[in-house]
Each structure stands twice: as structure tokens, then as C-alpha cells.
Scaffold this motif. Structure first.
Motif, PDB file in Angstrom:
ATOM      1  N   ARG A   2       0.905  -1.339  -0.133  1.00 48.13           N
ATOM      2  CA  ARG A   2       0.151  -0.102   0.188  1.00 48.13           C
ATOM      3  C   ARG A   2       0.876   1.125   0.166  1.00 48.13           C
ATOM      4  N   PRO A   3       1.609   1.423  -1.040  1.00 45.88           N
ATOM      5  CA  PRO A   3       2.409   2.752  -1.136  1.00 45.88           C
ATOM      6  C   PRO A   3       1.904   3.923  -0.944  1.00 45.88           C
ATOM      7  N   LEU A   4       1.028   4.384  -1.408  1.00 44.72           N
ATOM      8  CA  LEU A   4       0.254   5.587  -1.263  1.00 44.72           C
ATOM      9  C   LEU A   4       0.097   5.790   0.387  1.00 44.72           C
ATOM     10  N   TRP A   5      -0.849   4.908   0.855  1.00 46.25           N
ATOM     11  CA  TRP A   5      -1.132   5.136   2.382  1.00 46.25           C
ATOM     12  C   TRP A   5       0.060   5.259   3.021  1.00 46.25           C
ATOM     13  N   GLN A   6       0.872   4.083   2.998  1.00 48.68           N
ATOM     14  CA  GLN A   6       2.208   4.055   3.779  1.00 48.68           C
ATOM     15  C   GLN A   6       3.094   5.101   3.600  1.00 48.68           C
ATOM     16  N   ARG A  66       4.550   7.940  11.264  1.00 45.48           N
ATOM     17  CA  ARG A  66       3.871   6.614  11.844  1.00 45.48           C
ATOM     18  C   ARG A  66       4.280   5.355  11.056  1.00 45.48           C
ATOM     19  N   TYR A  67       4.877   5.269   9.990  1.00 48.75           N
ATOM     20  CA  TYR A  67       5.298   4.328   9.313  1.00 48.75           C
ATOM     21  C   TYR A  67       6.996   4.422   9.171  1.00 48.75           C
ATOM     22  N   THR A  68       7.763   3.513   9.723  1.00 53.14           N
ATOM     23  CA  THR A  68       8.974   3.567   9.573  1.00 53.14           C
ATOM     24  C   THR A  68       9.771   2.199   9.425  1.00 53.14           C
ATOM     25  N   PRO A  69      10.700   2.219   8.361  1.00 53.76           N
ATOM     26  CA  PRO A  69      11.407   1.018   8.103  1.00 53.76           C
ATOM     27  C   PRO A  69      12.287   0.595   9.518  1.00 53.76           C
ATOM     28  N   VAL A  70      12.672  -0.657   9.299  1.00 55.32           N
ATOM     29  CA  VAL A  70      13.504  -1.380  10.242  1.00 55.32           C
ATOM     30  C   VAL A  70      14.856  -0.418  10.205  1.00 55.32           C
ATOM     31  N   ASN A  71      15.401  -0.160  11.533  1.00 58.15           N
ATOM     32  CA  ASN A  71      16.664   0.633  11.565  1.00 58.15           C
ATOM     33  C   ASN A  71      16.526   2.085  11.539  1.00 58.15           C
ATOM     34  N   LEU A  72      15.208   2.497  11.193  1.00 59.44           N
ATOM     35  CA  LEU A  72      15.526   4.118  11.171  1.00 59.44           C
ATOM     36  C   LEU A  72      14.517   4.653  12.212  1.00 59.44           C
ATOM     37  N   ASP A  73      13.840   4.015  13.251  1.00 57.92           N
ATOM     38  CA  ASP A  73      13.275   4.376  14.555  1.00 57.92           C
ATOM     39  C   ASP A  73      13.785   5.237  15.278  1.00 57.92           C
ATOM     40  N   VAL A  74      15.268   5.615  15.221  1.00 53.60           N
ATOM     41  CA  VAL A  74      15.770   6.752  16.356  1.00 53.60           C
ATOM     42  C   VAL A  74      15.641   8.124  15.472  1.00 53.60           C
TER      43      VAL A  74
END
Length: 396
Positions: A128-132, A140-148
Motif C-alpha cells: 500500500r505505497p500511497l497510504w504508507q 507513523r510508518y518507519t522501516p526497520v533501523n530508522l526508528d531513532v
């Protein structure tokens, strides 16, 4: 209310750059699965890790820089600079998210390995590229390792309204921050993340570490100076660091875990990173007490050439961090292609650190602008001088 902050003398504390650079290198290595070099990072030898150090130093630096701007130029100037810095971080986050997703999707397609899409939380975006994309803009959406990075953006943004009172009543702000920390842990407060779940770094908990660093920069270093310099505090800090080392080692090595009472290990396993377990905060404070005793501001160690790359990476931490995020996946792909061979792990880790360092040195090159020379109006190249505010060197 009058200003009562006790700011250090103007100038750059090289120790902040050193440890921020060290945190960036450690974060890069820790983000690579099956990487032998991440066995040397701090997370293997105590309760806290590079993320704790990064957030703590970020709070200290924010209070030091923007607190001085507010005292000398007023709240509006400081708040506007704070919000501008937060917007720069936000723009950098969006750019690195786009690049990160594109790199992972392309590598996954070329290697016919769809597992990476799920492992790094990219499959959700692809479905769901547009929504994400909208969710990413809302943090609210974050790929892994980008949380900080979203955590840092939020903390810096919320620091703007708190700054006015922070330079007047720093201890009051710290007490309020501590109250939010314990209440959030008790009631399970957190922010929602997409598509489900919550933030990996709970901002209601991690804000305490940020404001603790800010408090020390504005008032705490003077208020607790006698305690920090006492022999009892030093040896208590050393004892806790050794205890954390023993417990962490025992948890990671079951054969050693049998030598320690099970009920002790249960208190620290799992080490709650999402909600910032209290043992992590105490461990970081203990490390700070020990390090400041051995490494003073005027220490000749800080002039060692061997430490220059770390210091340079700390001075340009945003660029180095973003580069390290993308490189960590590239290193992961190289290691997977080599079937986790040792040489590939060493090569990928070392090459990534060298590239991050190269980025830091590249950012220090003179930035040239086109100027006009004298009467003839001939166009020449002139170096653009970085702006210096309130006697401070610019901090990236």
C-alpha cells in the motif's frame, strides 16, 4: 522568572563529538545481522547501548546550543532555530526513507529474495505505497533501523515550547519529565505505528533521557559536581558498570548464566529497550561519571590522530547516521551473498565505517560560492563562511 541556567563556557566540547561519532559507528554495526564486528559494541557489555548515548548527547547539545541562543538573543530566536533544525531532520528522514526503500526493493528484486522486504518492514509499504507514504510523512510508518530518527525529530520539536521554562527552572522540567517517564511505563503509554503496533522507541519514556542530558547542560553539572567528583560516587559507578557487564554476559552466555542466581537475571532479561528500562538509565549515568573522571575537557587524548575520524563523524552526525542506515543494509546484502562468511563480515563492516568517515570529511570541505571581484566585476570563487551564533561553532 529570571534565567538561572549555568551554561558551560563558550566553545566546543570535543568529547561530545567523540562519543556521538562512536555511537554512529556502533549503530551502523548493530544494524547489520550476522556481523562479527558488532560483538565489540557497547550493547554486549552493559544495559545501555549506542541509542541511549545518542539521545542523551542530543539533549545535552540541544540545551547547550539553543539555551545559549535564548539567553543572548531571546526565546523567539532560539525557538525558530530549534524548529528549523527539526524541519531539517524531518526532510533528511523523508529522503533517507525513500532511498532506503528503493535500495532494499531493488536488491530484493535482483537477488530474488523477498524475505528482506518483510525483515526490514518494506513489504507493508510495497503493498500500500500511497497510504504508507502518508503514514511515513506523519512519522507513523518507519522501516526497520530508522526508528531513532523520528524519535529525535519529535523530541527536538517538543523541546521548543519547553525551552523557555528549561533555562529558568531546569530542575522542575526534569522532575516533570521523570514523572511522565514513570507514568508512561506504568500505564503503557506509547504512540501508534503503522500498520499496527507502536513506536519501537517509546517517546514518552525516551524523552526522560533527552531532558536528563538537557538538565545536565543547563544546571545539573554544577548542581551535582561535588557528588560526581566524590570517590564514593566514582567507585559506585564502577561497581554498577562491572555488575552490568557480568549480568549482560551471563544472559548472552547460558553456560555462565548458571553461575548467577536466576532471580537476578530475571530482573534484567529482557532488557526493555522500547520503554527505556531504568537499569539502562542508571548504566548510562554510571558510564558518564566514569568517563568524565578519566577524560576531561582538556585531556591530551582528545588530540590523538587516531580519534580524529570519530570526532569528525560526531560533528556531522546527521549525514553520517543517514549514510550508515543505507550502508547497513548494503552490508547485510553482501554478507548474505557470501553465506555469512567471516571475511565478508569484516570487509562489509570496515568498508561501511570507512565510507561513513569519508562522508564526514567530505562535509568539511570548503563550500564555494560565486562572488564578484572588485571593480572589474570578474566572477571568482570564494569560500562561504559558516555562520557562528553566540560564539558557538555550528553543530550538525
Amino acid at each position: 522568572m529570571r534565567v538561572c541556567a549555568n551554561l558551560p563556557a563558550s566553545g566546543r566540547d570535543v568529547r561530545l563529538d567523540l562519543f556521538r561519532g562512536l555511537a554512529n559507528w556502533a549503530i551502523f554495526l548493530d544494524h547489520i545481522p550476522h556481523e562479527v564486528l558488532n560483538s565489540i559494541t557497547t550493547r554486549n557489555y552493559g544495559f545501555s547501548d549506542a541509542a541511549d548515548l545518542f539521545v542523551f548527547i542530543s539533549g545535552y547539545t540541544a540545551a547547550l546550543v539553543f539555551g545559549r541562543i535564548m539567553i543572548e538573543r531571546g526565546y523567539v530566536a532560539a525557538a525558530s532555530r530549534l524548529l528549523r533544525r527539526a524541519s531539517e531532520l524531518y526532510a533528511a528522514y523523508i529522503i533517507v526513507v525513500v532511498i532506503y526503500i528503493a535500495v532494499i526493493a531493488w536488491v530484493s528484486q535482483q537477488l530474488h529474495d523477498p524475505d528482506d522486504l518483510n525483515q526490514f518492514n518494506i513489504g507493508v509499504f510495497m503493498s500500500r505505497p500511497l497510504w504508507q507514504a502518508v503514514q511515513a510523512l506523519a512519522l507513523r510508518y518507519t522501516p526497520v533501523n530508522l526508528d531513532v530518527l523520528p524519535l529525535y525529530i519529535l523530541l527536538l520539536g517538543t523541546f521548543a515550547p519547553a525551552l523557555w521554562l528549561m533555562v529558568r527552572k531546569p530542575t522542575l522540567i526534569l522532575i516533570c519529565s521523570m514523572a511522565v517517564y514513570f507514568v508512561a511505563r506504568h500505564f503503557g503509554w506509547n504512540l501508534a505505528a503503522s500498520p499496527s503496533g507502536s513506536w519501537y522507541f517509546n517517546p514518552f519514556a525516551w524523552q526522560f533521557l533527552f531532558f536528563l542530558g538537557a538538565w545536565i547542560a543547563l544546571d545539573g553539572s554544577h548542581a551535582i559536581q561535588s557528588i560526581i567528583r566524590s570517590t564514593a560516587a566514582f567507585w559506585l559507578a564502577i561497581a554498577y558498570i562491572v555488575f552490568a557487564l557480568i549480568v549482560t554476559t551471563a544472559i548472552r552466555a547460558p553456560e555462565l548464566g548458571s553461575l548467577i542466581p536466576h532471580w537476578i537475571l530475571q530482573l534484567f532479561d529482557p532488557n526493555d529497550k522500547t520503554n527505556l528500562a531504568p537499569c539502562r538509565v542508571v548504566h548510562l549515568i554510571a558510564l558518564a561519571v566514569a568517563v568524565t573522571r578519566f577524560l576531561r575537557l582538556d585531556s591530551p587524548v582528545l588530540q590523538w590522530r587516531a580519534l580524529a575520524p570519530l570526532i569528525r563523524c560526531g560533528r556531522h552526525s546527521l549525514q553520517v547516521f543517514c549514510t550508515g542506515i543505507v550502508l547497513s543494509f548494503c552490508a547485510h546484502a553482501v554478507i548474505e551473498l557470501s553465506l555469512n562468511s567471516l571475511w565478508a563480515q569484516v570487509f562489509a563492516g570496515a568498508a561501511g565505517i570507512l565510507l561513513m568517515t569519508a562522508v564526514a570529511y567530505f562535509w568539511t570541505w570548503p563550500k564555494w560560492t560565486i562572488g564578484r571581484a572588485g571593480r572589474g566585476g570578474r566572477s571568482i570563487l570564494q569560500p562561504r563562511r559558516p555562520a557562528i551564533v553566540a560564539g558557538l561553532k555550528p553543530i550538525d
